[in-house]
Write a protein that holds these residues in place. Structure first.
Motif, short mmCIF file in Angstrom:
data_model
loop_
_atom_site.label_atom_id
_atom_site.label_comp_id
_atom_site.label_asym_id
_atom_site.label_seq_id
_atom_site.Cartn_x
_atom_site.Cartn_y
_atom_site.Cartn_z
N PRO A 193 -6.40 9.67 1.33
CA PRO A 193 -7.24 8.84 0.43
C PRO A 193 -6.56 8.52 -0.92
O PRO A 193 -7.18 7.94 -1.78
CB PRO A 193 -8.47 9.72 0.20
CG PRO A 193 -7.91 11.12 0.23
CD PRO A 193 -6.78 11.12 1.22
N GLU A 194 -5.27 8.92 -1.09
CA GLU A 194 -4.58 8.70 -2.36
C GLU A 194 -3.75 7.42 -2.35
O GLU A 194 -2.88 7.23 -3.18
CB GLU A 194 -3.69 9.90 -2.68
CG GLU A 194 -4.48 11.21 -2.85
CD GLU A 194 -3.56 12.37 -3.17
OE1 GLU A 194 -2.33 12.16 -3.19
OE2 GLU A 194 -4.08 13.47 -3.41
N GLU A 195 -4.02 6.56 -1.42
CA GLU A 195 -3.26 5.31 -1.29
C GLU A 195 -3.53 4.40 -2.51
O GLU A 195 -4.67 4.26 -2.96
CB GLU A 195 -3.68 4.60 -0.01
CG GLU A 195 -2.86 3.37 0.33
CD GLU A 195 -3.31 2.78 1.66
OE1 GLU A 195 -2.59 2.95 2.65
OE2 GLU A 195 -4.39 2.16 1.69
N CYS A 196 -2.46 3.82 -3.06
CA CYS A 196 -2.61 2.88 -4.16
C CYS A 196 -1.91 1.57 -3.81
O CYS A 196 -0.96 1.56 -3.01
CB CYS A 196 -2.06 3.45 -5.47
SG CYS A 196 -0.29 3.74 -5.45
N VAL A 197 -2.39 0.48 -4.39
CA VAL A 197 -1.85 -0.85 -4.08
C VAL A 197 -0.98 -1.31 -5.25
O VAL A 197 -1.39 -1.27 -6.42
CB VAL A 197 -2.98 -1.86 -3.84
CG1 VAL A 197 -2.41 -3.25 -3.58
CG2 VAL A 197 -3.84 -1.41 -2.65
N ILE A 198 0.25 -1.71 -4.94
CA ILE A 198 1.23 -2.15 -5.95
C ILE A 198 1.54 -3.63 -5.75
O ILE A 198 1.79 -4.08 -4.63
CB ILE A 198 2.54 -1.34 -5.83
CG1 ILE A 198 2.26 0.15 -5.99
CG2 ILE A 198 3.56 -1.82 -6.86
CD1 ILE A 198 3.47 1.03 -5.72
N LYS A 213 0.85 -1.19 0.00
CA LYS A 213 0.00 0.00 0.00
C LYS A 213 0.89 1.24 0.00
O LYS A 213 1.48 1.59 1.03
CB LYS A 213 -0.91 0.01 1.21
CG LYS A 213 -1.84 -1.20 1.31
CD LYS A 213 -2.65 -1.15 2.61
CE LYS A 213 -3.53 -2.38 2.76
NZ LYS A 213 -4.26 -2.37 4.06
N SER A 214 0.97 1.88 -1.16
CA SER A 214 1.85 3.04 -1.30
C SER A 214 1.06 4.33 -1.10
O SER A 214 -0.08 4.45 -1.54
CB SER A 214 2.49 3.03 -2.69
OG SER A 214 3.27 4.18 -2.90
N GLY A 215 1.69 5.30 -0.45
CA GLY A 215 1.04 6.59 -0.25
C GLY A 215 0.14 6.60 0.98
O GLY A 215 0.07 5.62 1.74
N GLN A 216 -0.54 7.70 1.14
CA GLN A 216 -1.42 7.88 2.29
C GLN A 216 -2.86 8.04 1.82
O GLN A 216 -3.12 8.51 0.72
CB GLN A 216 -1.01 9.12 3.09
CG GLN A 216 0.42 9.07 3.62
CD GLN A 216 0.60 7.98 4.67
OE1 GLN A 216 -0.31 7.67 5.43
NE2 GLN A 216 1.80 7.40 4.72
#
Length: 531
Positions: A491-496, A486-489
């Motif tokens: 509500p802008e978190e994205c899953v890699i 889970k990258s970022g924080q």
């Protein structure tokens, strides 16, 4: 002595060229002046050769005096040019013939294999082209070239006016016109799929061996007649002229030589030069032997070589900079140190692998792999750039399976993936891969623990990554998981998707000549780079 030659100095590939260059450098002789005589022969190129090998160039060396050693040197140069410029004869193939055994003019055409009949070099019976290809399947030296023609309906062939076969390029010459110590006139032909390379190869051969002619360094051109274009003479031994700045050369090299001193150095490198009236510009004449001179920088390089790299005084750069490690390499070193401290041994494997290694051997479909393919691989082991580090680890394990078990290996290196968004069509991606082989169990718990340790080293909190069961044909069903980050924080978190961890399928293990359970981990570490 062993002499190391630059890859682009084709004029030094034979003993004749190397000795000539040394004599010029030492001032024992002037650089030779190559000249063309009046043409007497012609070679017609028919349109039928276009689908297979469309180009042919030729030349004649008259009144030569050669020895057995000269023939050995000629064949040695021929094979070197076949390998490098000719790309194993796919681009250019060379044939040399005793002209006195032939009847000009010559014709280069393409015929059905069954209609081409001749006695090939070093044989004592006649073959047709089809049976000859079958005969050479067991020949160690020639079988590597058969693929160039074997699927073609027509084979290229050169005849004289009486129908005698000179050669069937790029496979073999005819026995009828073979060279010997008694040969006085040599007919040289180069067939090719690349005309530029053909001219370069022909220029190299005739200039290096024209010293054996009764009139040294004189070459007789041959008229090449084609249907679609006007006749032309080959070889083209044109000299080129370039003008370079002595001031720029000094800046590039780090010297303070005068233009006259540079002119002397360039002349020693077979580049006849003189200083123009402004005492700053050097006029350089580039002979047909120096195909490596493409730009002024190549001339500056020759100044440096003639001056002697060891004679150039090293100086500190005249700028103040703060050095620092490349962020990706800094992260890689940090990961390597910690994985090694976890008890694994680091390995380094080849970046190129076979197609089978990334597909069949891993139970994967080659068409679905984003692999960069090598168009002209040297061996079957180097056909594609690797898309995963796992094959290299498995091959290393197989080579060391007699070592005490379990084997715990890892590698941190780049894989290459197709990427249409990049200007070169591909990108490098830094991966960590680890393997546990042998022991009382598969070692999955060890690999899983290693993943947790790596994430700890990368300062990734437990809640920021997780495993999710996935299906990968490389691994056992139900024994493979994708690694998500889970990258970022919010509500802008994205899953890699970073990679996977799993237990290899028995078929994969067996295809790499192993026989014990094996667990692997592969992880993309690029998302953790901090600029």
């Amino acid at each position: 002595y062993r002499v190391e030659l630059p890859a682009n100095r084709y004029d030094l590939l034979s003993a004749e060229g190397l000795l000539r260059a040394l004599k010029v450098f030492r001032g024992e002789m002037l650089a030779p002046r190559y000249k063309l005589t009046q043409p007497k022969l012609s070679l017609k190129v028919e349109a039928s050769t276009s689908p297979v090998r469309p180009h042919c160039v030729a030349a004649v060396l008259r009144d030569v005096t050669i020895s057995q050693q000269t023939l050995v040197n000629f064949i040695d140069l021929q094979e070197k040019l076949h390998l490098n410029l000719g790309r194993r004869r796919t681009l250019v193939a060379i044939g040399a013939h005793d002209l006195d055994t032939l009847t000009p003019p010559f014709v280069y055409k393409a015929d059905p294999p069954k209609e081409i009949k001749f006695i090939p070099l070093n044989q004592n019976k006649q073959f047709d082209a089809h049976s000859l290809m079958q005969h050479y399947r067991s020949d160690f030296a020639l079988k590597q070239y058969l693929h160039i023609l074997e699927d073609q309906p027509l084979f290229p062939v050169i005849y004289d006016s009486e129908g005698v076969v000179l050669s069937m390029p790029p496979i073999i010459n005819g026995e009828h016109s073979r060279l010997s110590e008694k040969t006085k006139n040599i007919f040289i032909e180069c067939t090719a799929t690349d005309l530029t390379k053909a001219n370069l190869v022909l220029n190299t051969i005739v200039t290096l061996f024209s010293e054996y002619c009764a009139s040294p360094f004189s070459i007789e051109p041959v008229e090449i007649i084609c249907d679609a274009v006007p006749p032309k003479l080959t070889p083209n031994l044109n000299y080129r002229n370039e003008r370079v700045s002595a001031e720029k050369a000094n800046i590039y090299i780090g010297l303070s030589l005068s233009a006259q001193e540079m002119s002397v150095l360039l002349t020693k490198m077979c580049l006849t030069s003189h200083v123009e009236n402004d005492n700053e510009t050097i006029a350089v004449e580039i002979p047909p032997t120096r195909a490596d001179i493409l730009h002024a920088c190549d001339i500056y390089e020759d100044v440096a070589i003639a001056y002697g790299y060891n004679n150039i005084e090293p100086v500190f750069p005249p700028v103040v900079t703060t050095a620092g490690p490349f962020p990706m390499n800094k992260l890689s070193d940090k990961v390597k140190d910690n994985v090694a401290m976890a008890g694994l041994t680091e390995v380094f494997t080849f970046s190129l692998v076979s197609r089978a290694d990334i597909s069949i051997n891993l139970r994967r479909d080659l068409e679905k792999q984003p692999a960069v393919h090598v168009s002209n691989p040297a061996t079957v082991e180097f056909q594609v750039a690797r898309t995963t580090l796992i094959p290299g680890l498995l091959k290393t394990t197989a080579s060391n399976k007699k070592m005490p078990l379990p084997l715990k290996l890892f590698e941190v290196s780049d894989v290459v993936l197709l990427d249409k968004t990049r200007d070169v069509g591909a990108r490098n991606e830094r991966h960590l891969a680890a393997i546990h082989y042998g022991g009382k169990c598969s070692g999955f718990e060890f690999i899983h623990g290693l993943l947790n340790r790596v994430m700890q080293v990368l300062d990734v909190p437990v809640e920021k990554y997780y495993l999710e069961e996935t299906q990968d044909s490389m691994c056992l069903t139900g024994r493979c998981a994708s690694i998500f980050y889970k990258s970022g924080q919010a509500p802008e978190e994205c899953v890699i998707n970073l990679g996977f961890v799993g237990i290899l399928h028995p078929e994969v293990i067996q295809r790499f000549e192993l026989n014990l359970p094996c667990s692997v981990l592969e992880l993309n570490i690029e998302p953790f780079v901090i600029s």
